[in-house]
Design a protein around this motif. Structure first.
Motif, mmCIF file in Angstrom:
data_model
loop_
_atom_site.group_PDB
_atom_site.id
_atom_site.type_symbol
_atom_site.label_atom_id
_atom_site.label_comp_id
_atom_site.label_asym_id
_atom_site.label_seq_id
_atom_site.Cartn_x
_atom_site.Cartn_y
_atom_site.Cartn_z
ATOM 1 N N GLN A 333 0.829 -1.206 0.000
ATOM 2 C CA GLN A 333 0.000 0.000 0.000
ATOM 3 C C GLN A 333 0.866 1.259 0.000
ATOM 4 O OE1 GLN A 333 -2.447 -0.490 3.464
ATOM 5 N NE2 GLN A 333 -3.668 -2.168 2.585
ATOM 6 N N ALA A 334 2.002 1.199 0.731
ATOM 7 C CA ALA A 334 2.866 2.378 0.869
ATOM 8 C C ALA A 334 3.579 2.725 -0.418
ATOM 9 C CB ALA A 334 3.891 2.129 1.975
ATOM 10 N N GLU A 335 3.648 1.808 -1.365
ATOM 11 C CA GLU A 335 4.273 2.106 -2.654
ATOM 12 C C GLU A 335 3.516 3.194 -3.405
ATOM 13 O OE1 GLU A 335 4.594 -1.504 -4.837
ATOM 14 O OE2 GLU A 335 5.789 -2.535 -3.315
ATOM 15 N N MET A 336 2.209 3.356 -3.057
ATOM 16 C CA MET A 336 1.378 4.346 -3.761
ATOM 17 C C MET A 336 0.735 5.338 -2.813
ATOM 18 S SD MET A 336 -0.512 1.662 -6.338
ATOM 19 C CE MET A 336 -0.976 0.590 -4.956
ATOM 20 N N ASN A 337 0.948 5.177 -1.498
ATOM 21 C CA ASN A 337 0.196 5.984 -0.534
ATOM 22 C C ASN A 337 1.112 6.335 0.629
ATOM 23 O OD1 ASN A 337 -1.459 6.708 1.716
ATOM 24 N ND2 ASN A 337 -3.229 5.875 0.619
ATOM 25 N N HIS A 338 1.351 7.649 0.824
ATOM 26 C CA HIS A 338 2.246 8.075 1.892
ATOM 27 C C HIS A 338 1.651 7.816 3.282
ATOM 28 C CE1 HIS A 338 4.279 10.233 -1.398
ATOM 29 N NE2 HIS A 338 5.354 10.129 -0.625
ATOM 30 N N TYR A 339 0.327 7.877 3.383
ATOM 31 C CA TYR A 339 -0.289 7.587 4.680
ATOM 32 C C TYR A 339 -0.062 6.125 5.061
ATOM 33 C CZ TYR A 339 -3.719 6.874 8.349
ATOM 34 O OH TYR A 339 -4.323 6.555 9.537
ATOM 35 N N ALA A 340 -0.088 5.231 4.078
ATOM 36 C CA ALA A 340 0.189 3.818 4.342
ATOM 37 C C ALA A 340 1.626 3.631 4.819
ATOM 38 C CB ALA A 340 -0.078 2.977 3.099
ATOM 39 N N LEU A 341 2.533 4.499 4.350
ATOM 40 C CA LEU A 341 3.915 4.427 4.826
ATOM 41 C C LEU A 341 3.972 4.732 6.318
ATOM 42 C CD1 LEU A 341 6.937 4.146 4.194
ATOM 43 C CD2 LEU A 341 6.965 6.601 3.654
ATOM 44 N N PHE A 342 3.177 5.704 6.752
ATOM 45 C CA PHE A 342 3.111 6.024 8.182
ATOM 46 C C PHE A 342 2.510 4.846 8.956
ATOM 47 C CE2 PHE A 342 0.734 7.800 11.814
ATOM 48 C CZ PHE A 342 1.796 8.330 12.529
ATOM 49 N N LYS A 343 1.514 4.171 8.359
ATOM 50 C CA LYS A 343 0.936 2.991 8.999
ATOM 51 C C LYS A 343 1.987 1.892 9.151
ATOM 52 C CE LYS A 343 -3.058 1.409 7.707
ATOM 53 N NZ LYS A 343 -4.144 0.964 6.809
ATOM 54 N N CYS A 344 2.825 1.733 8.139
ATOM 55 C CA CYS A 344 3.929 0.765 8.224
ATOM 56 C C CYS A 344 4.817 1.079 9.415
ATOM 57 C CB CYS A 344 4.794 0.820 6.968
ATOM 58 S SG CYS A 344 4.170 -0.092 5.567
ATOM 59 N N TYR A 345 5.179 2.349 9.524
ATOM 60 C CA TYR A 345 6.073 2.773 10.597
ATOM 61 C C TYR A 345 5.442 2.517 11.959
ATOM 62 C CZ TYR A 345 8.219 5.970 13.904
ATOM 63 O OH TYR A 345 8.796 6.512 15.020
ATOM 64 N N MET A 346 4.174 2.871 12.125
ATOM 65 C CA MET A 346 3.494 2.692 13.411
ATOM 66 C C MET A 346 3.349 1.201 13.739
ATOM 67 S SD MET A 346 3.141 5.616 14.650
ATOM 68 C CE MET A 346 2.185 5.102 16.080
ATOM 69 N N PHE A 347 3.109 0.398 12.700
ATOM 70 C CA PHE A 347 3.009 -1.045 12.932
ATOM 71 C C PHE A 347 4.344 -1.598 13.428
ATOM 72 C CE2 PHE A 347 3.543 -5.425 11.427
ATOM 73 C CZ PHE A 347 2.455 -6.036 12.036
ATOM 74 N N LEU A 348 5.431 -1.236 12.767
ATOM 75 C CA LEU A 348 6.757 -1.690 13.178
ATOM 76 C C LEU A 348 7.089 -1.222 14.592
ATOM 77 C CD1 LEU A 348 8.834 -1.110 9.922
ATOM 78 C CD2 LEU A 348 8.390 -3.314 11.014
ATOM 79 N N LYS A 349 6.687 -0.021 14.916
ATOM 80 C CA LYS A 349 7.001 0.554 16.219
ATOM 81 C C LYS A 349 6.237 -0.148 17.345
ATOM 82 C CE LYS A 349 7.017 4.999 18.653
ATOM 83 N NZ LYS A 349 6.670 6.444 18.554
ATOM 84 N N ASN A 350 5.013 -0.608 17.052
ATOM 85 C CA ASN A 350 4.150 -1.130 18.102
ATOM 86 C C ASN A 350 4.045 -2.653 18.162
ATOM 87 O OD1 ASN A 350 3.441 1.502 18.940
ATOM 88 N ND2 ASN A 350 1.870 1.637 17.342
ATOM 89 N N CYS A 351 4.497 -3.355 17.111
ATOM 90 C CA CYS A 351 4.287 -4.815 17.085
ATOM 91 C C CYS A 351 5.228 -5.565 18.011
ATOM 92 C CB CYS A 351 4.437 -5.353 15.659
ATOM 93 S SG CYS A 351 6.144 -5.305 15.038
ATOM 94 N N GLY A 352 6.328 -4.928 18.416
ATOM 95 C CA GLY A 352 7.248 -5.568 19.346
ATOM 96 C C GLY A 352 8.367 -6.340 18.691
ATOM 97 N N SER A 353 8.264 -6.581 17.392
ATOM 98 C CA SER A 353 9.315 -7.345 16.692
ATOM 99 C C SER A 353 9.735 -6.653 15.404
ATOM 100 C CB SER A 353 8.814 -8.764 16.375
ATOM 101 O OG SER A 353 7.656 -8.717 15.561
ATOM 102 N N GLY A 354 9.672 -5.322 15.397
ATOM 103 C CA GLY A 354 9.975 -4.567 14.190
ATOM 104 C C GLY A 354 11.371 -4.803 13.669
ATOM 105 N N ASP A 355 12.345 -5.018 14.577
ATOM 106 C CA ASP A 355 13.721 -5.223 14.137
ATOM 107 C C ASP A 355 13.853 -6.458 13.263
ATOM 108 O OD1 ASP A 355 13.047 -6.776 16.387
ATOM 109 O OD2 ASP A 355 15.152 -7.025 16.965
ATOM 110 N N VAL A 356 13.204 -7.558 13.671
ATOM 111 C CA VAL A 356 13.283 -8.806 12.908
ATOM 112 C C VAL A 356 12.434 -8.732 11.644
ATOM 113 C CG1 VAL A 356 12.838 -11.293 12.938
ATOM 114 C CG2 VAL A 356 13.768 -10.183 14.976
ATOM 115 N N LEU A 357 11.215 -8.213 11.771
ATOM 116 C CA LEU A 357 10.312 -8.145 10.621
ATOM 117 C C LEU A 357 10.920 -7.323 9.492
ATOM 118 C CD1 LEU A 357 6.789 -7.616 12.262
ATOM 119 C CD2 LEU A 357 7.954 -9.744 11.691
ATOM 120 N N LEU A 358 11.563 -6.218 9.859
ATOM 121 C CA LEU A 358 12.139 -5.352 8.841
ATOM 122 C C LEU A 358 13.262 -6.063 8.091
ATOM 123 C CD1 LEU A 358 11.612 -2.543 7.780
ATOM 124 C CD2 LEU A 358 13.285 -1.643 9.408
#
Length: 388
Positions: A333-358
């Motif tokens: 979604q973030a490839e075409m939508n900057h708001y989705a990029l922010f959602k990506c960031y918030m998901f990584l920040k809050n999921c608890g495993s952002g370091d590995v997922l990334l």
């Protein structure tokens, strides 16, 4: 503990303890085995195949009761219970429900204290005997039926693939004369529960709070070196790492590339050192996701029921896969939508495993320019957050 995680653990407890018998603690500590010598009449070549070479059906696959014999080789079951188990196995053989090397799990009711137990049963044939039978298809081929009893049907089903591997390793010790029964076969059969079911439990009890490092290592697919440990502990750790990794759930090429990337990034392996009074980790990492799941393992009910611990481990991997899939969806979604990029960031920040997922999605999207750009931006965001 995270609400989703709490629901997962409670759900597993309800599923594995759905009956009064399954709640008894001794169900996890009492185990039995039984080894039978099976002598069946192989069908003739004409009866076994049709003209087009395909099997002729039930007559070739299903032996009648008088077409085979089942004799006891070794067991630790009481006599009455063994007779009942033999009757159960004979019925399965008559129905053609046993296949070489592929075990099944069922619930059996025997005259033993547990009353109802999970039973793994498998037909096993030595390689040399199989070759001889193939060359001369009308001879009787000696085979074995192996039964393991312990826990519940649902619990034992979780370990079916592990038990398939275990009985395959018995092939090298089985011989027609049974000359090594007491020295090799009986000790191996007697240890099935300890070797197949209990390793995860032993690792949890050994590592306790440091289990979070082991979970993180498994998710990251980092190479591991175990120093100054006894052989069983080393095998238990490798078994846990294999069981906790996403191998088989994520593309093999991704896991291989992740392993290479992690090794190049760290320039060293994770070291688990047993040389001191307490085990130590070196070059290991952790995150909130692994710490939360560690609590689920060490605070589990029944003092660490091995069947429940295995189910928790499966749910740990399932949640990791769900998070990976969610992140990949957000990246698309973030490839075409900057708001989705922010959602990506918030998901990584809050999921608890952002370091590995990334790291995982970075490897998967290495050959996809637009997605790779999104991942690069997310890496910068996460680095800035870590510094702040």
């Amino acid at each position: 503990m995270l609400p989703v995680l709490q629901e997962s653990v409670e759900g597993d407890e309800r599923e594995l303890e759905s009956s009064e018998e399954e709640r008894r603690p001794e169900r996890c500590s009492t185990s039995y085995y039984c080894l039978y010598h099976y002598l069946g009449c192989r069908p003739s070549q004409q009866g076994a195949e049709r003209a087009d070479g395909s099997p002729s059906g039930a007559t070739a696959e299903t032996p009648a009761a008088e077409d085979f014999s089942l004799s006891l080789v070794d067991t630790n079951l009481p006599t009455e219970a063994e007779t009942e188990l033999r009757s159960f196995v004979a019925k399965r053989l008559t129905k053609g429900a046993l296949f070489e090397g592929l075990g099944n799990v069922a619930s059996v009711e025997l005259s033993i204290p547990e009353v109802k137990a999970g039973c793994y049963y498998c037909l096993l044939q030595q390689e040399k005997l199989l070759e001889a039978a193939t060359l001369e298809s009308n001879i009787n081929s000696p085979e074995y039926v192996i039964c393991f009893l312990g826990g519940s049907e649902k619990g034992l089903e979780l370990f079916r693939l592990e038990l398939d591997k275990y009985v395959q390793d018995l092939k090298i010790n089985l011989d027609a004369e049974q000359s090594n029964l007491e020295t090799c076969v009986t000790p191996y059969l007697r240890s099935w529960f300890e070797d197949c079911v209990c390793p995860i439990q032993r690792v949890v009890q050994l590592f306790q709070e440091k289990l979070a490092f082991l979970l993180h290592t498994a998710l990251s697919y980092m190479p591991v070196e175990v120093k100054d440990s006894d052989e069983r502990t080393k095998k238990d750790i490798n078994r846990f790492l294999s069981a906790a990794s996403l191998q088989g759930l994520v593309q093999e090429s991704t896991m291989t590339s992740l392993c290479i990337a992690m090794t190049e990034e760290q320039h060293k392996s994770v070291v688990i050192d047993f040389s001191g009074p307490q085990l130590q980790f070196y070059n290991a990492g952790s995150n909130k996701f692994c710490e939360d799941w560690m609590q689920a393992f060490i605070n589990g009910p029944e003092g660490g029921n091995p069947f429940l611990l295995w189910q928790i481990l499966e749910n740990f991997k399932l949640k990791a896969i769900q998070d990976i899939n969610n992140l990949k969806r957000f990246i698309r979604q973030a490839e075409m939508n900057h708001y989705a990029l922010f959602k990506c960031y918030m998901f990584l920040k809050n999921c608890g495993s952002g370091d590995v997922l990334l790291k995982i999605v970075k490897v998967e999207h290495a050959e996809m320019p637009e997605a790779k750009n999104v991942v690069t931006v997310l890496e910068e965001f996460m680095r800035e957050t870590a510094v702040a």
